[in-house]
Design a protein around this motif. Structure first.
Motif, PDB file in Angstrom:
ATOM      1  N   GLY A   1      -2.085  -4.775  -4.624  1.00  0.00           N
ATOM      2  CA  GLY A   1      -0.660  -5.085  -4.645  1.00  0.00           C
ATOM      3  C   GLY A   1      -0.350  -6.555  -4.777  1.00  0.00           C
ATOM      4  N   GLY A   2      -1.223  -7.289  -5.463  1.00  0.00           N
ATOM      5  CA  GLY A   2      -0.999  -8.710  -5.653  1.00  0.00           C
ATOM      6  C   GLY A   2      -1.376  -9.566  -4.465  1.00  0.00           C
ATOM      7  N   GLU A   3      -1.926  -8.984  -3.409  1.00  0.00           N
ATOM      8  CA  GLU A   3      -2.342  -9.730  -2.230  1.00  0.00           C
ATOM      9  C   GLU A   3      -3.835  -9.557  -2.013  1.00  0.00           C
ATOM     10  OE1 GLU A   3      -0.009  -8.433   1.048  1.00  0.00           O
ATOM     11  OE2 GLU A   3       1.873  -9.257   0.252  1.00  0.00           O
ATOM     12  N   ALA A   4      -4.450 -10.524  -1.334  1.00  0.00           N
ATOM     13  CA  ALA A   4      -5.890 -10.470  -1.065  1.00  0.00           C
ATOM     14  C   ALA A   4      -6.142 -10.766   0.405  1.00  0.00           C
ATOM     15  CB  ALA A   4      -6.629 -11.486  -1.933  1.00  0.00           C
ATOM     16  N   ARG A   5      -7.121 -10.083   0.965  1.00  0.00           N
ATOM     17  CA  ARG A   5      -7.547 -10.372   2.333  1.00  0.00           C
ATOM     18  C   ARG A   5      -9.064 -10.275   2.410  1.00  0.00           C
ATOM     19  NH1 ARG A   5      -8.757  -5.898   5.578  1.00  0.00           N
ATOM     20  NH2 ARG A   5      -8.257  -3.857   4.692  1.00  0.00           N
ATOM     21  N   SER A   6      -9.637 -10.960   3.388  1.00  0.00           N
ATOM     22  CA  SER A   6     -11.088 -11.015   3.519  1.00  0.00           C
ATOM     23  C   SER A   6     -11.617  -9.755   4.198  1.00  0.00           C
ATOM     24  CB  SER A   6     -11.500 -12.250   4.337  1.00  0.00           C
ATOM     25  OG  SER A   6     -11.115 -13.432   3.680  1.00  0.00           O
ATOM     26  N   LEU A   7     -12.843  -9.371   3.818  1.00  0.00           N
ATOM     27  CA  LEU A   7     -13.519  -8.226   4.407  1.00  0.00           C
ATOM     28  C   LEU A   7     -14.888  -8.649   4.914  1.00  0.00           C
ATOM     29  CD1 LEU A   7     -12.935  -5.342   1.821  1.00  0.00           C
ATOM     30  CD2 LEU A   7     -11.587  -5.853   3.851  1.00  0.00           C
TER      31      LEU A   7
ATOM     32  N   LEU B   1      -6.302  -3.988 -14.820  1.00  0.00           N
ATOM     33  CA  LEU B   1      -5.539  -2.762 -14.575  1.00  0.00           C
ATOM     34  C   LEU B   1      -5.605  -2.370 -13.101  1.00  0.00           C
ATOM     35  CD1 LEU B   1      -6.677  -0.735 -17.721  1.00  0.00           C
ATOM     36  CD2 LEU B   1      -4.403  -1.729 -17.336  1.00  0.00           C
ATOM     37  N   GLY B   2      -6.761  -2.595 -12.468  1.00  0.00           N
ATOM     38  CA  GLY B   2      -6.889  -2.276 -11.046  1.00  0.00           C
ATOM     39  C   GLY B   2      -6.038  -3.155 -10.169  1.00  0.00           C
ATOM     40  N   GLU B   3      -5.971  -4.449 -10.485  1.00  0.00           N
ATOM     41  CA  GLU B   3      -5.148  -5.364  -9.687  1.00  0.00           C
ATOM     42  C   GLU B   3      -3.661  -5.049  -9.809  1.00  0.00           C
ATOM     43  OE1 GLU B   3      -6.175  -9.321 -10.804  1.00  0.00           O
ATOM     44  OE2 GLU B   3      -8.104  -9.308  -9.758  1.00  0.00           O
TER      45      GLU B   3
ATOM     46  N   ARG C   1      -8.177   9.826 -11.139  1.00  0.00           N
ATOM     47  CA  ARG C   1      -8.182  11.286 -11.213  1.00  0.00           C
ATOM     48  C   ARG C   1      -8.230  11.917  -9.823  1.00  0.00           C
ATOM     49  NH1 ARG C   1      -8.858  13.033 -16.387  1.00  0.00           N
ATOM     50  NH2 ARG C   1      -9.710  11.529 -17.880  1.00  0.00           N
ATOM     51  N   ARG C   2      -9.110  11.416  -8.946  1.00  0.00           N
ATOM     52  CA  ARG C   2      -9.254  12.019  -7.625  1.00  0.00           C
ATOM     53  C   ARG C   2      -8.690  11.140  -6.518  1.00  0.00           C
ATOM     54  NH1 ARG C   2     -14.410  13.162 -10.103  1.00  0.00           N
ATOM     55  NH2 ARG C   2     -15.236  11.228  -9.229  1.00  0.00           N
ATOM     56  N   ALA C   3      -8.825   9.843  -6.665  1.00  0.00           N
ATOM     57  CA  ALA C   3      -8.420   8.920  -5.598  1.00  0.00           C
ATOM     58  C   ALA C   3      -6.905   8.784  -5.525  1.00  0.00           C
ATOM     59  CB  ALA C   3      -9.052   7.552  -5.826  1.00  0.00           C
ATOM     60  N   ARG C   4      -6.439   8.436  -4.342  1.00  0.00           N
ATOM     61  CA  ARG C   4      -5.012   8.192  -4.143  1.00  0.00           C
ATOM     62  C   ARG C   4      -4.676   6.708  -4.142  1.00  0.00           C
ATOM     63  NH1 ARG C   4      -3.233  12.535   0.586  1.00  0.00           N
ATOM     64  NH2 ARG C   4      -3.781  14.448  -0.585  1.00  0.00           N
ATOM     65  N   GLU C   5      -5.692   5.879  -4.015  1.00  0.00           N
ATOM     66  CA  GLU C   5      -5.467   4.440  -3.995  1.00  0.00           C
ATOM     67  C   GLU C   5      -6.494   3.751  -4.874  1.00  0.00           C
ATOM     68  OE1 GLU C   5      -3.771   2.867   0.099  1.00  0.00           O
ATOM     69  OE2 GLU C   5      -5.576   4.067   0.440  1.00  0.00           O
ATOM     70  N   VAL C   6      -6.139   2.563  -5.351  1.00  0.00           N
ATOM     71  CA  VAL C   6      -7.034   1.744  -6.158  1.00  0.00           C
ATOM     72  C   VAL C   6      -7.104   0.353  -5.531  1.00  0.00           C
ATOM     73  CG1 VAL C   6      -7.471   0.712  -8.419  1.00  0.00           C
ATOM     74  CG2 VAL C   6      -6.482   3.014  -8.260  1.00  0.00           C
TER      75      VAL C   6
END
Length: 406
Positions: free
Chosen positions: A205-211, A256-258, A316-321
């Motif tokens: 969604g245009g935002e980034a956070r660390s993992l 496209l994913g971003e 196709r299967r996922a609800r989020e990207v």
């Protein structure tokens, strides 16, 4: 061995390099040369250490095969510390076989540990696991058990198995405490920090956070569609599609994913994929070709649909990207990832670890040096490159190793 040699060996085993040198510094017999070489290595003078160990190996007689093999193992450890990855593995294998044949299980196990550490550095994880499979650490002394546990943790970290890595690091911490060697304890503490520092960025969604690594592992095991910019792949919980050798397709997939839930304009895709600010009809035609190839590649995972102004990604299967990005990005991020371990690397060792040509790596180093991000010392073949570690980041996901699918 005489009493001074015995006392020096015990001092080295306890990590007291200066105490060992006080006992053998003025002696030039083979055992003393070997102990002096190991002591100099512990003190950081790797060039002097290597020369002393070679003198010691030559000084041992033809019937002292075990002593010569121990010198080979010690020299191999110095080569690993100085990132001399081009050293022939056959020499270390032969030394390990000699030690096993003569019943020196401790030093034979340490030789195997060095082999696996080298394999980890150059990204050969499968082979490293196979080499560790036949080794039982229980009869080994505490220092060797700690080294074994560190290797197990290193493999688990590269496989993104964080629970196994934490368990191995706990074993390493207990063994290091029993060994009472400060340098070994510090190495375990440094490895443990990797689990608690940011390893990647999540872009959504245009935002980034660390993992942290645990969060990366959970993300890759979730039902989301992940565009993995660390490994250049697109994946969900069932399927992995590698685009590592198709950079244009991955650039389009990432863009496209971003922008997921929204479409991306054709001109923006041309800019991202081809690096062109102005798109004419020929570029748009090329974009259509590449989008068609991307549709084919991602067919098990997602659809790439055309819109009025561009294209959009529909899982196709996922609800989020989500897009999983490295903590630090740039043209030469992989080179910086290796150099940020604080060790000094030759350009040939970097090329071997990255599976790239030495000339390509040298151009990257020259660019980083011009930007002041790395510095060198030495000349010719002895020239080494290094940089301070990137503060607050672990580079596990930048290093070259494939993720396990599914």
């Amino acid at each position: 061995m005489d009493s001074l040699i015995t006392a020096a060996a015990r001092a080295l085993a306890a990590g007291d390099a200066l105490g060992a040198l006080n006992r053998v510094a003025l002696r030039d017999d083979a055992p003393a040369l070997a102990l002096r070489g190991i002591a100099m290595a512990q003190l950081g003078d790797l060039v002097r250490a290597k020369a002393l160990l070679r003198r010691a190996a030559r000084a041992f007689g033809p019937r002292e095969a075990v002593a010569r093999a121990r010198c080979v193992v010690a020299e191999a450890e110095i080569a690993l510390a100085s990132r001399d990855l081009g050293r022939p593995a056959k020499t270390l294998n032969a030394a390990r076989a000699t030690l096993e044949e003569h019943g020196d299980r401790v030093n034979a196990a340490y030789a195997r540990y060095l082999e696996v550490r080298r394999l980890l550095l150059i990204g050969r994880i499968d082979e490293a696991e196979r080499r560790m499979a036949g080794l039982d650490p229980s009869p080994l002394p505490a220092a060797s058990r700690a080294a074994y546990a560190l290797v197990v943790a290193g493999i688990a970290l590269r496989r993104l198995r964080t629970k196994a890595a934490r368990a191995a690091l706990a074993d390493a911490e207990r063994a290091a405490h029993d060994a009472r060697i400060p340098g070994l304890t510090a190495e375990v503490e440094s490895a443990t920090l990797l689990l608690n520092t940011p390893a990647a960025r999540l872009v959504s969604g245009g935002e980034a956070r660390s993992l942290r690594l645990e969060e990366v592992e959970a993300l890759l095991a979730s039902k989301a569609l992940v565009v993995d910019a660390c490994r250049h792949a697109v994946r969900d919980e069932r399927t992995v599609v590698s685009l590592a050798r198709r950079p244009v397709l991955f650039a389009l997939a990432r863009e496209l994913g971003e922008a997921w839930r929204e479409d991306v304009a054709r001109d923006a895709l041309v800019l991202r994929a081809f690096g062109l600010k102005l798109a004419d009809e020929s570029h748009r035609a090329r974009l259509r070709v590449e989008i068609g190839r991307l549709r084919t590649a991602l067919r098990p995972l997602a659809r790439v649909s055309a819109t009025r102004r561009g294209f959009a990604l529909e899982p196709r299967r996922a609800r989020e990207v989500f897009v999983l990005a490295p903590p630090v990005e740039g043209e030469h991020a992989a080179v910086l990832a290796l150099l940020s371990d604080g060790e000094s690397w030759s350009s040939s060792a970097l090329a071997q670890a990255l599976s790239a040509s030495q000339r390509t790596v040298q151009r990257a180093i020259d660019s980083l040096a011009a930007a002041g991000k790395v510095h060198s010392f030495g000349r010719g073949r002895a020239r080494r490159w290094m940089t301070p570690p990137v503060p607050g980041f672990t580079t596990t996901l930048l290093l070259p190793a494939p993720l396990v699918s599914g």
